[in-house]
Design a protein around this motif. Structure first.
Motif, PDB file in Angstrom:
ATOM      1  N   ARG A 152       0.826  -1.203   0.000  1.00  0.00           N
ATOM      2  CA  ARG A 152       0.000   0.000   0.000  1.00  0.00           C
ATOM      3  C   ARG A 152       0.861   1.254   0.000  1.00  0.00           C
ATOM      4  O   ARG A 152       0.635   2.188  -0.774  1.00  0.00           O
ATOM      5  CB  ARG A 152      -0.917   0.015   1.226  1.00  0.00           C
ATOM      6  CG  ARG A 152      -1.846   1.212   1.289  1.00  0.00           C
ATOM      7  CD  ARG A 152      -2.422   1.403   2.679  1.00  0.00           C
ATOM      8  NE  ARG A 152      -1.387   1.763   3.616  1.00  0.00           N
ATOM      9  CZ  ARG A 152      -1.091   1.071   4.711  1.00  0.00           C
ATOM     10  NH1 ARG A 152      -1.761  -0.004   5.024  1.00  0.00           N
ATOM     11  NH2 ARG A 152      -0.109   1.462   5.509  1.00  0.00           N
ATOM     12  N   GLU A 153       1.899   1.261   0.854  1.00  0.00           N
ATOM     13  CA  GLU A 153       2.751   2.444   0.923  1.00  0.00           C
ATOM     14  C   GLU A 153       3.552   2.607  -0.365  1.00  0.00           C
ATOM     15  O   GLU A 153       3.936   3.718  -0.721  1.00  0.00           O
ATOM     16  CB  GLU A 153       3.671   2.367   2.137  1.00  0.00           C
ATOM     17  CG  GLU A 153       2.937   2.533   3.464  1.00  0.00           C
ATOM     18  CD  GLU A 153       2.096   3.797   3.523  1.00  0.00           C
ATOM     19  OE1 GLU A 153       2.654   4.903   3.349  1.00  0.00           O
ATOM     20  OE2 GLU A 153       0.873   3.682   3.715  1.00  0.00           O
ATOM     21  N   ARG A 158       0.823   4.254  -2.786  1.00  0.00           N
ATOM     22  CA  ARG A 158       0.056   5.430  -2.385  1.00  0.00           C
ATOM     23  C   ARG A 158       0.626   6.737  -2.957  1.00  0.00           C
ATOM     24  O   ARG A 158      -0.158   7.608  -3.381  1.00  0.00           O
ATOM     25  CB  ARG A 158      -0.079   5.484  -0.865  1.00  0.00           C
ATOM     26  CG  ARG A 158      -1.406   6.038  -0.383  1.00  0.00           C
ATOM     27  CD  ARG A 158      -1.737   5.602   1.028  1.00  0.00           C
ATOM     28  NE  ARG A 158      -0.650   5.799   1.962  1.00  0.00           N
ATOM     29  CZ  ARG A 158      -0.317   6.975   2.483  1.00  0.00           C
ATOM     30  NH1 ARG A 158      -1.007   8.046   2.189  1.00  0.00           N
ATOM     31  NH2 ARG A 158       0.692   7.066   3.314  1.00  0.00           N
ATOM     32  N   ASP A 197      -1.622   9.279  -5.117  1.00  0.00           N
ATOM     33  CA  ASP A 197      -1.813  10.695  -4.766  1.00  0.00           C
ATOM     34  C   ASP A 197      -1.352  11.616  -5.895  1.00  0.00           C
ATOM     35  O   ASP A 197      -1.950  12.667  -6.127  1.00  0.00           O
ATOM     36  CB  ASP A 197      -1.068  11.020  -3.474  1.00  0.00           C
ATOM     37  CG  ASP A 197      -1.763  10.401  -2.270  1.00  0.00           C
ATOM     38  OD1 ASP A 197      -2.997  10.221  -2.344  1.00  0.00           O
ATOM     39  OD2 ASP A 197      -1.088  10.077  -1.281  1.00  0.00           O
ATOM     40  N   TYR A 214      -8.781   5.287  -4.693  1.00  0.00           N
ATOM     41  CA  TYR A 214      -8.097   4.043  -4.330  1.00  0.00           C
ATOM     42  C   TYR A 214      -8.766   3.421  -3.105  1.00  0.00           C
ATOM     43  O   TYR A 214      -9.016   4.104  -2.115  1.00  0.00           O
ATOM     44  CB  TYR A 214      -6.621   4.358  -4.058  1.00  0.00           C
ATOM     45  CG  TYR A 214      -5.846   3.242  -3.393  1.00  0.00           C
ATOM     46  CD1 TYR A 214      -5.934   1.936  -3.866  1.00  0.00           C
ATOM     47  CD2 TYR A 214      -5.024   3.496  -2.302  1.00  0.00           C
ATOM     48  CE1 TYR A 214      -5.224   0.914  -3.250  1.00  0.00           C
ATOM     49  CE2 TYR A 214      -4.305   2.483  -1.687  1.00  0.00           C
ATOM     50  CZ  TYR A 214      -4.417   1.192  -2.160  1.00  0.00           C
ATOM     51  OH  TYR A 214      -3.721   0.187  -1.544  1.00  0.00           O
ATOM     52  N   TYR A 231      -8.298   0.447  -0.305  1.00  0.00           N
ATOM     53  CA  TYR A 231      -7.412  -0.542   0.309  1.00  0.00           C
ATOM     54  C   TYR A 231      -8.278  -1.451   1.170  1.00  0.00           C
ATOM     55  O   TYR A 231      -8.949  -0.982   2.087  1.00  0.00           O
ATOM     56  CB  TYR A 231      -6.353   0.176   1.148  1.00  0.00           C
ATOM     57  CG  TYR A 231      -5.412  -0.732   1.897  1.00  0.00           C
ATOM     58  CD1 TYR A 231      -4.584  -1.614   1.216  1.00  0.00           C
ATOM     59  CD2 TYR A 231      -5.323  -0.687   3.278  1.00  0.00           C
ATOM     60  CE1 TYR A 231      -3.702  -2.438   1.901  1.00  0.00           C
ATOM     61  CE2 TYR A 231      -4.434  -1.505   3.973  1.00  0.00           C
ATOM     62  CZ  TYR A 231      -3.634  -2.377   3.274  1.00  0.00           C
ATOM     63  OH  TYR A 231      -2.757  -3.181   3.961  1.00  0.00           O
ATOM     64  N   VAL A 267      -3.954   5.520   8.194  1.00  0.00           N
ATOM     65  CA  VAL A 267      -3.831   6.174   6.893  1.00  0.00           C
ATOM     66  C   VAL A 267      -4.904   7.255   6.769  1.00  0.00           C
ATOM     67  O   VAL A 267      -6.095   6.968   6.857  1.00  0.00           O
ATOM     68  CB  VAL A 267      -3.961   5.169   5.732  1.00  0.00           C
ATOM     69  CG1 VAL A 267      -4.093   5.898   4.405  1.00  0.00           C
ATOM     70  CG2 VAL A 267      -2.766   4.243   5.696  1.00  0.00           C
ATOM     71  N   ASP A 284      -5.738   9.759   4.046  1.00  0.00           N
ATOM     72  CA  ASP A 284      -5.378  10.117   2.686  1.00  0.00           C
ATOM     73  C   ASP A 284      -6.656  10.445   1.928  1.00  0.00           C
ATOM     74  O   ASP A 284      -7.582   9.636   1.867  1.00  0.00           O
ATOM     75  CB  ASP A 284      -4.643   8.931   2.039  1.00  0.00           C
ATOM     76  CG  ASP A 284      -4.099   9.277   0.655  1.00  0.00           C
ATOM     77  OD1 ASP A 284      -4.798   9.976  -0.101  1.00  0.00           O
ATOM     78  OD2 ASP A 284      -2.986   8.835   0.338  1.00  0.00           O
ATOM     79  N   THR A 290      -7.661   7.874  -0.627  1.00  0.00           N
ATOM     80  CA  THR A 290      -7.685   6.466  -0.233  1.00  0.00           C
ATOM     81  C   THR A 290      -8.859   6.185   0.695  1.00  0.00           C
ATOM     82  O   THR A 290      -9.120   6.964   1.617  1.00  0.00           O
ATOM     83  CB  THR A 290      -6.367   6.112   0.480  1.00  0.00           C
ATOM     84  OG1 THR A 290      -5.285   6.448  -0.378  1.00  0.00           O
ATOM     85  CG2 THR A 290      -6.307   4.632   0.807  1.00  0.00           C
ATOM     86  N   CYS A 294     -10.236   3.077   3.163  1.00  0.00           N
ATOM     87  CA  CYS A 294      -9.784   1.822   3.751  1.00  0.00           C
ATOM     88  C   CYS A 294     -10.998   1.048   4.247  1.00  0.00           C
ATOM     89  O   CYS A 294     -11.731   1.529   5.108  1.00  0.00           O
ATOM     90  CB  CYS A 294      -8.834   2.090   4.907  1.00  0.00           C
ATOM     91  SG  CYS A 294      -7.415   3.072   4.417  1.00  0.00           S
ATOM     92  N   TYR A 316      -2.427  13.430   3.236  1.00  0.00           N
ATOM     93  CA  TYR A 316      -1.901  12.305   2.451  1.00  0.00           C
ATOM     94  C   TYR A 316      -0.877  11.513   3.257  1.00  0.00           C
ATOM     95  O   TYR A 316       0.155  11.143   2.758  1.00  0.00           O
ATOM     96  CB  TYR A 316      -1.252  12.820   1.165  1.00  0.00           C
ATOM     97  CG  TYR A 316      -2.172  13.691   0.344  1.00  0.00           C
ATOM     98  CD1 TYR A 316      -3.115  13.123  -0.508  1.00  0.00           C
ATOM     99  CD2 TYR A 316      -2.136  15.080   0.468  1.00  0.00           C
ATOM    100  CE1 TYR A 316      -3.985  13.908  -1.234  1.00  0.00           C
ATOM    101  CE2 TYR A 316      -3.015  15.877  -0.258  1.00  0.00           C
ATOM    102  CZ  TYR A 316      -3.934  15.294  -1.105  1.00  0.00           C
ATOM    103  OH  TYR A 316      -4.801  16.072  -1.809  1.00  0.00           O
ATOM    104  N   GLN A 358       0.260   8.766   6.804  1.00  0.00           N
ATOM    105  CA  GLN A 358      -0.150   7.713   7.723  1.00  0.00           C
ATOM    106  C   GLN A 358       0.302   8.098   9.122  1.00  0.00           C
ATOM    107  O   GLN A 358       1.479   8.339   9.373  1.00  0.00           O
ATOM    108  CB  GLN A 358       0.462   6.355   7.349  1.00  0.00           C
ATOM    109  CG  GLN A 358       0.049   5.260   8.332  1.00  0.00           C
ATOM    110  CD  GLN A 358       0.513   3.866   7.951  1.00  0.00           C
ATOM    111  OE1 GLN A 358       1.368   3.691   7.099  1.00  0.00           O
ATOM    112  NE2 GLN A 358      -0.060   2.864   8.592  1.00  0.00           N
TER     113      GLN A 358
END
Lengths: 348, 300, 506
Positions: C205-206, C209, C213, C219, C221, C229, C231, C234, C236, C493, C495
């Motif tokens: 994921r990292e 990402r 971005d 996105y 996850y 996270v 973001d 994103t 989750c 953006y 974590q």
């Protein structure tokens, strides 16, 4: 003077010395230079990824193919350079000097580690066949260490090492406000690869290079001639580590990211495979193999093909069975023989 | 907690850690140590042994000890085929062999995944456990320590006292001269590789109950196996492997117990680096020197 | 035509007072079959975003492309193939005109009480103020707003998404972070996917990402992970620490005692989950008496097992990850280690209770948002549909279910947005979207882009039979909210890790 340089570049340390070869070489370089014009930015950046692996492969060819020393852990220097750049550049965001400091710092750090390690190995005259295992242990050690660096206690300045998840947000190289991304990054990689290739060819055609090749052929005799083979092996090892670092530095530009798996067992095997498949005794062969193998692997994975690893494994076995000195090198020899014969026939 | 219980537990841990290292290295002792083939498919051969034992035990209902023997022969036959088809072209070309065996390991790993799926049902660990002073000990691991010791004795006997052993030692030392003296070197090579593969399969089967049976399970054994064999050295592969698994376990166990698994692992890796640096020919060469010196003193 | 479509939908039936009345009858218990604002508002919303859609795929716009990256080969393929199948099943259902019940919840959110009157109130204008003439009579029912319908898969009244066929582009990540980055760029730049669903490990994921971005790609996850996270691009949909660690630690301390020994994988997930345990256990009277972190490569646990025995805990918290580390369970069982165990990763992910011979996982307690054995009717129906499509699959894991409902959630968000424009769809995701997933109700919390989950505490007995000892119908993802994250208002953006929260300073 000019002819001396030309001789250094065109000498016989690598395949391809004829006029036809050089014309072909220049055409291929031009094609590479024109490639981004016809394709999307994604394709260019993907091709840049293939290109940026080449210095690592070249380092492997220099060390293993020309000097006869196999390192199974050159990705360690790739990783050290990438991480060091990330730490320095990440702490100096907004300062354009920070990026250059990151590059220099990354190269210095991996040179230092490689220098100490190579001293430890070569000046102790460790057996040849143990060196791959020693280098492998070193890189696994690095991976194990980096893997557990999640959390704040592993913060250097304002940059987190990030543990297994990796270091994120590594800034890209830029000049003024111009950032190397997409197309421009492709050209950066292409130029660096060309410079590395030509410089290495010159090095190997020089006296130093000839001694290095002599060490591979017969270390004892070379030593009897009065050459200090330990010092030369040390230097070659460090040089190849610098080449691996160049790849590492380009890699963190490309993905703005690096993880410990970059220095793991799976990654460590890759440069060895590129060198073997292409033919480690030729710089150009390793370049071609690096490009093609990366491309094949990506193409298979993009199709979601579960057989990708089986296909690659089979290709490796077949290559080594039928092209023991490397597929590119043996093809080149075959072409060479063919053209020689036709030349001979023409003169008769 | 009593000191004697802790001491007993440490001894037990030392024994299991050493047995784990030795069993991981078992097939590689022969293939790398004797034949000088850097076999990166070693883990996959162990995986095949584990799969053979699991299938024999779960699908054909063979008792576990029998399943282990079956897996020895199954992987040995596979090893013989591998040697005849591929490996025999790579003697004396260690580094090409490395790439070929890497290719083989990719095919075997992913191939197993495609054929058998992500996991196999596990084999139950045979035997129960003893406990003493707050610690407990698995019977099966005690048996494995015993098996490791008898394997050492068996291998030593095979190489020292059988005609195959003599021929194998002669061939590995100098194939040309051995051939001139009438040793069927090709057959010796095939047999030796097949024995190495079979032993890898055997240890894979023995370790199967303690492990997840999965296509990529072999990877966990590769690093410990190589480190054990290299630290052991090639002068006498059997004594070398025993020496290095004992020494590495003696370093890893107390540090792991006192400071946790991470530092235990790091200690093992650092110890390996240092030992190879001090004894570039491995532990077995150093042992040999000591023995020679003793013998010399006796004869004087 | 439109009317016909709508009358097919159970969702619209719910708004119809008469037909839904029997659902509200007194025989239904408080926890199980109550319907509330969630279903009602979904029903009201339905005609708006389903209007004017025909059953056949409209040609305009081409297919809706969902990019899905998982590892189909290599070490992580064990989990990747399951997730890939989850996405395939969801896409098939969407293209066949099906959807999971749900829609924007509106104010109140899940778990709010809802009241119903027998008749609609009548309003009148008495003096100058507006007054109720009749409040509709006594309230007939009140309760938690949950649906436990048998059939949560209903007709969407749509074919594909907005009449466009859904195409799943699902390459193989090969368990290799570099390939992941290349594939992400390909899916975004070349295939121009409308939505990217991807990621098993946090490292994967990292890795992708930053690219997500850079291109402002929507996105999703879908994995369970360590949390944190924040973001804007994103979403989750997996469970995170506060949803899994706290319930199980609380339960274990009550049931078995306060002395906790943690053995965890030595990387981000293990370390951060252990940090959660360390910070939270004292709050419920627990005490961490020992902690060990094991590198991912370790597969021989003799020393770790002896350390547990030396510590003599009341129970062991095992946060072990990957196939090497699951060796701990048979090895511990063979050594005669009989402490109760708790975890947030095992069983639901790598189905250890099916793979290892009993009693390796005897007295293992696991907080999950999904596990194949959930006995509800809707889950049984889901499991049946799955094995009809993939009869050879060994197990349906937690992440596979997450991927499945996430794809359905995307389809729902697009219908609300009325377009596949990614910024609009992100807004729809932030509209308080809820969905009736196989696990139960999930709710996309707008400010943090994480889901609330129906959490169950599953346990295995000596024969590895799974039973459920406690259920929490809706646990919110609250940690990022406490840190002040509000992605609706402020773009972020990054974590967060527990070190940034003073609560975790020890």
């Amino acid at each position: 003077m000019n002819s001396k340089i030309l001789h250094l570049i065109g000498g016989g340390a690598d395949i391809g010395t004829s006029r036809t070869f050089w014309i072909g070489f220049i055409i291929v370089v031009i094609l590479f230079a024109l490639y981004p014009i016809q394709v999307s930015e994604f394709r260019a950046s993907n091709a840049a990824y293939y290109l940026l692996n080449i210095p690592l492969g070249l380092g492997m060819a220099l060390l293993w193919g020309y000097c006869g020393v196999l390192s199974f852990g050159h990705v360690a220097y790739f990783g050290i350079a990438g991480y060091t750049y990330g730490i320095i550049a990440g702490n100096m965001v907004g300062n354009s000097f920070g990026l250059i400091a990151g590059v220099i710092g990354g190269l210095l750090a991996s040179t230092l580690v490689a220098g100490v390690f190579a001293y430890f190995v070569f000046y102790a005259r460790v057996r040849e066949w143990i060196i791959p295992i020693l280098t492998l242990v070193l890189t696994i050690l690095l991976e194990t260490f980096l893997g557990q660096t999640a959390g704040y206690q592993w913060r250097v300045g304002s940059v987190l090492l990030g543990g297994y998840n990796g270091m994120t947000g590594i800034p890209s190289i830029q000049i003024g406000s111009f950032v190397f991304m997409g197309y421009s990054f492709y050209y950066l990689c292409l130029i660096i690869v060309l410079v590395c290739y030509v410089a290495l060819r010159m090095l190997l055609n020089s006296n130093f290079g000839q001694v290095v090749i002599a060490i591979r052929e017969d270390p004892l005799r070379t030593e009897m001639f009065g050459y200090d083979i330990r010092a030369r092996k040390w230097l070659v090892f460090v040089l190849s580590a610098v080449l691996a670092s160049i790849s590492g530095l380009l890699y963190v530009q490309w993905g703005n990211y690096i993880t410990p798996s970059q220095v793991g067992l799976l990654s460590a095997a890759l440069p060895v495979i590129w060198a073997s498949v292409g033919g480690r005794s030729s710089l150009l062969a390793v370049i071609i193999a690096t490009l093609i193998l990366n491309w094949v692997n990506f193409t298979l994975s993009a199709q979601g093909n579960q057989y990708a690893m089986v296909i690659i494994g089979t290709a490796l076995v077949i290559t080594m069975l039928f092209f023991p000195r490397g597929i590119v090198v043996m093809t080149a020899e075959w072409i060479g023989k063919f053209t020689n014969r036709s030349n001979n026939e023409a003169t008769h | 907690m009593e000191i004697d219980a802790l001491a007993l537990s440490l001894t037990y841990q030392f024994g299991t850690n050493a047995a784990f290292l030795f069993l991981s290295a078992l097939g590689l002792i022969v293939i790398l140590g004797m034949m000088n083939i850097i076999n990166l498919a070693h883990g996959e051969l162990m995986m095949m042994g584990a799969y053979a034992a699991t299938i024999a035990n779960n699908q054909f209902g063979l008792p576990f000890p029998l399943a282990v023997i079956v897996s020895f022969f199954a992987v040995a036959i596979f090893g013989a085929i591998l040697e005849l088809l591929i490996v025999r072209r790579f003697y004396g070309r260690e580094l090409s062999a490395l790439v070929v065996t890497w290719g083989i390991s990719l095919i075997l790993g992913q191939g197993t995944f495609l054929v058998f799926g992500p996991f196999m049902p596990a084999i139950k660990i045979p035997g129960g456990s003893y406990s003493y002073g707050g610690f407990s000990f698995s019977e099966y691991w005690l048996v494995l320590i015993g098996i490791s010791i008898s394997l050492v004795i068996g291998l030593y006997w095979l190489y020292r006292y059988t005609s195959y052993g003599l021929q194998a030692r002669a061939t590995m030392q100098n194939a040309e001269i051995a051939k001139a003296l009438g040793v069927p070197t090709n057959r010796v090579y095939t047999l030796t590789f097949s024995l190495g593969a079979g032993l890898a399969g055997l240890s894979g089967a023995l370790l199967a109950p303690t492990s997840t049976i999965a296509p990529f399970m072999g990877q966990q054994f590769v690093a410990p196996a190589f480190i054990t064999v290299v630290v052991g050295g090639a002068t006498n592969v059997i004594s070398g492997a025993v020496g290095s698994s004992v020494l590495l376990s003696a370093i890893k166990t107390p540090i792991g117990m006192a400071y946790g698994a991470f530092l235990g692992t790091v200690a093992l890796l650092v110890a390996a680096l240092v030992i190879i640096r001090i004894m570039p020919d491995g532990i077995s060469a150093t042992l040999q020197k000591i023995m020679d010196r003793r013998r010399a003193r006796h004869t004087l | 035509m439109n009317n016909d479509n709508q009358s097919d939908q159970p969702e619209t039936d719910i708004t119809d007072g008469k037909s839904s009345k029997e659902n509200f009858g007194p025989k239904i218990t408080r926890r199980s079959f109550l319907q509330g604002s969630a279903a009602v508002s979904a029903g009201i919303a339905a005609p708006i975003y389903l209007a004017g859609v025909s059953k056949s795929f409209a040609a305009k716009g081409g297919a809706v492309k969902i990019g899905h990256i998982e590892d189909l080969s290599g070490n992580l393929a064990v989990y990747g193939v399951q997730k890939d199948h989850g996405a395939q099943l969801a896409v098939k259902e969407i293209n066949a005109g099906k959807t999971l019940k749900g829609g924007p919840v509106g104010s109140g959110g899940l778990g709010s009480l809802s009241n119903y009157a027998a008749n609609p109130p009548i309003m009148g204008n008495g003096d100058k103020d507006l007054k109720f003439v009749n409040d509709g009579g006594e309230l007939t029912e009140s309760g938690m707003a949950f649906v436990e319908d048998k059939d949560v898969l209903v007709d969407s009244g749509d074919s594909g998404i907005l009449g466009r066929e859904v195409e799943l582009i699902h390459p193989d990540g090969q368990s290799n972070n570099n390939i992941w980055q290349q594939l992400t760029r390909k899916l975004i730049q070349e295939d121009k996917v409308d939505c990217l669903v991807a990621g098993f490990t946090s490292a994967e994921r990292e890795a992708i990402r930053p690219i997500v971005d850079q291109f402002k790609q929507l996105y999703i996850y879908t994995n369970q992970y360590e949390g944190g996270v924040a973001d804007s691009n994103t979403f989750c949909t997996g469970a995170i620490c506060e949803q899994q660690v706290i319930p199980v630690v609380d339960y274990m301390i009550q049931k078995f005692g306060p002395r906790v020994y943690t053995i965890a994988a030595d990387y981000n997930f293990g370390q951060l989950t252990a940090a959660w345990t360390r910070a939270f256990a004292p709050q419920v009277g627990g005490e961490i008496i020992g902690e060990e972190f094991v590198p991912l490569s370790v597969s021989d646990f003799t020393t770790s097992i002896a350390k547990v025995q030396a510590a003599k805990p009341d129970w062991v918290f095992t946060l072990l990850v990957g196939s090497n580390q699951s060796n701990y369970y048979p090895q511990a069982a063979a050594t005669g280690l009989e402490y109760p165990m708790a975890s947030t990763v095992n069983m639901a992910q790598g189905y250890e209770h099916r793979r290892f011979k009993p009693p390796s996982l005897n007295r293992m307690y696991n907080c999950v948002n999904y596990i194949e054995e959930i006995p509800t009717a809707r889950n049984r129906a889901f499991v049946k549909r799955w094995y009809e499509m993939f009869p050879k699959d060994p197990y349906i894991g937690q992440m596979a279910q997450n991927t499945y409902f996430s794809v359905h959630m995307y389809a729902k968000a697009v219908r609300i947005a009325g377009t596949t424009d990614q910024e609009e769809v992100k807004r729809a995701f932030e509209s308080g979207l809820h969905l009736e997933a196989p696990e139960g109700t999930v709710f996309m919390e707008p400010s943090t882009h994480h889901c609330s989950h129906y959490i169950r505490l599953a346990t295995a007995d000596a024969d590895h039979n799974v039973s459920f000892v406690r259920e929490w119908p809706s646990i919110q993802p609250w940690w990022l909210q406490r840190l002040g994250v509000n992605l609706v208002r402020n773009k972020e953006y990054k974590q967060y890790i527990p070190d940034e929260d003073p609560f975790f300073k020890s």
